[in-house]
Design a protein around this motif. Sequence first.
Motif: not given
Lengths: 298, 298
Positions: B160-180
């Motif tokens: 239901d939810f994922l908690l990660i830090n900003d650099s990991e969110a970028r790595m996981l998604s391949g997007e730099y912008n956090l909204r995307r």
Amino acid sequence: MGSVAYDGIETPHGRADRILGGAATYIALAASYFVPVKIVAVVGDDFAPEDTELLAGKGIDLEGLERVPGKTFFWAGRYSADMNDRETLRTDLNVFADFQPKLPETYRSAPYLLLGNIQPALQHGVRAQMNGLRLAGGDTMNYWIRDYRAELLETLRDWDFLLINDSEARMLSGEYNLRRAAAKIQEMGPRTLVVKRGEYGAILFTNGCHFIAPGYLLEDVFDPTGAGDCFAGGFIGYLAGANARHGAVDQNDWRRAVIYGSVMGSFCCEQFGVDRFRKLTRDEVEKRYREFKACTDF
Amino acid sequence: MGSVAYDGIETPHGRADRILGGAATYIALAASYFVPVKIVAVVGDDFAPEDTELLAGKGIDLEGLERVPGKTFFWAGRYSADMNDRETLRTDLNVFADFQPKLPETYRSAPYLLLGNIQPALQHGVRAQMNGLRLAGGDTMNYWIRDYRAELLETLRDWDFLLINDSEARMLSGEYNLRRAAAKIQEMGPRTLVVKRGEYGAILFTNGCHFIAPGYLLEDVFDPTGAGDCFAGGFIGYLAGANARHGAVDQNDWRRAVIYGSVMGSFCCEQFGVDRFRKLTRDEVEKRYREFKACTDF
């Protein structure tokens, strides 16, 4: 008061070889959404009529925009891929090198003063020419903190507020922790301190307490040039308006000024140079302020 | 669920050679201020009685804390002068290397699950053993994102939810912008995403909108070890309590959960290891929540 310049900018989104820039330009544009603005700066005889028109079109008083023979201040920089770093490629002071700001008579009794980042002695000299100030403050940078410290401390003594970024606050105070850094800086003169943290927002220290504002989360950052100056413009613009409305600035006004500063800084990043301000409306400013509120309320 | 460990820690403020640590330890301690907690982890026969007592003293159910012959997981690290970076000096998995979590019968119907950062397949296995979940989610890290991507994506699908830090969110998604980045990650499964930004706070993405929370401004950061896990513990603890009280989790609950997470993370940094939780009271937690409100309201 500050620089009016031409900038050459490279970001991952594109480049511009020569566009309107400078701290005073951004400050004045942002503040003009809140109150009438008078600008103090110098340009060369190459300053383009359409750039004068943009400023005049926002109701900005240009009597203090000195025009002298020579070239306008030119700065060029290139941003890193994530836009958190930038490299200065060129700085041609040109007519700015001999700038000795002298205020027009009609400027001297203005109640609010925002001193853009410039040599501390010049900031001091401008403040000294004014005779009815209710609120004065400004910006500075690492260069002045490191190499012009005595002059800067002398200048800060008369300021009501100081706006600087976190690394500069640490450098100025010699304290890493921002709460302790703020306490030391407030002893230097400015009773109100705003520590800017780029995309992470800002912290306001005033009246013995602090206010932590997160940054507005942009969908796209196109060009961060001028965002800090637009923050300053929105900040002083809102404060001036609030002071004019109810004769004083209270804790809530300081806080809202930080948010309006962030709002204006966020718009600035959405297009190249000053382009976002060509079409930005006051309604859009209010809408983003409300969005800020909605995104931070709990 | 996660690791229970001994840590060796060096910060600019001091060092500890062998103190209680581990993600599950911090998560459980922080969550115990909100709801009854059951822990799932493994320790060796060197695990000290006083450490068991600390956990038991907070009412944490230890039936799922497996004890096997051998040594408890050991991690050692050293922080940089500004404490924004840390270097791992040693990782001895010990009994953790063969950990195959099996839930006690009494755990299987628990309604809330927080999966600490551990191999995605193990997280998946624990979730599969549960039969009455109302809310499940957890943490991951760059190592799993890079080298166990398929396994991680399979695991995330049920969260239901994922908690990660900003650099990991970028790595996981391949997007730099956090909204995307957030939009892409939400498509992977977790409808709620919390992007942690260390001292700068966190951003919550849920139900098509976002909430930006600044970080609590600490006077002293003594030891940041465990702060992210305490965030997770406070987050799930508050959500579980809210859900139990009114049978659902709404937008306001998610937001408050982020603030309580930040509150628990901030306490964690004030002393070495888990020390702050030895004396921390629920009243102090509430007081800091109110202080958070006062420092961010405008």
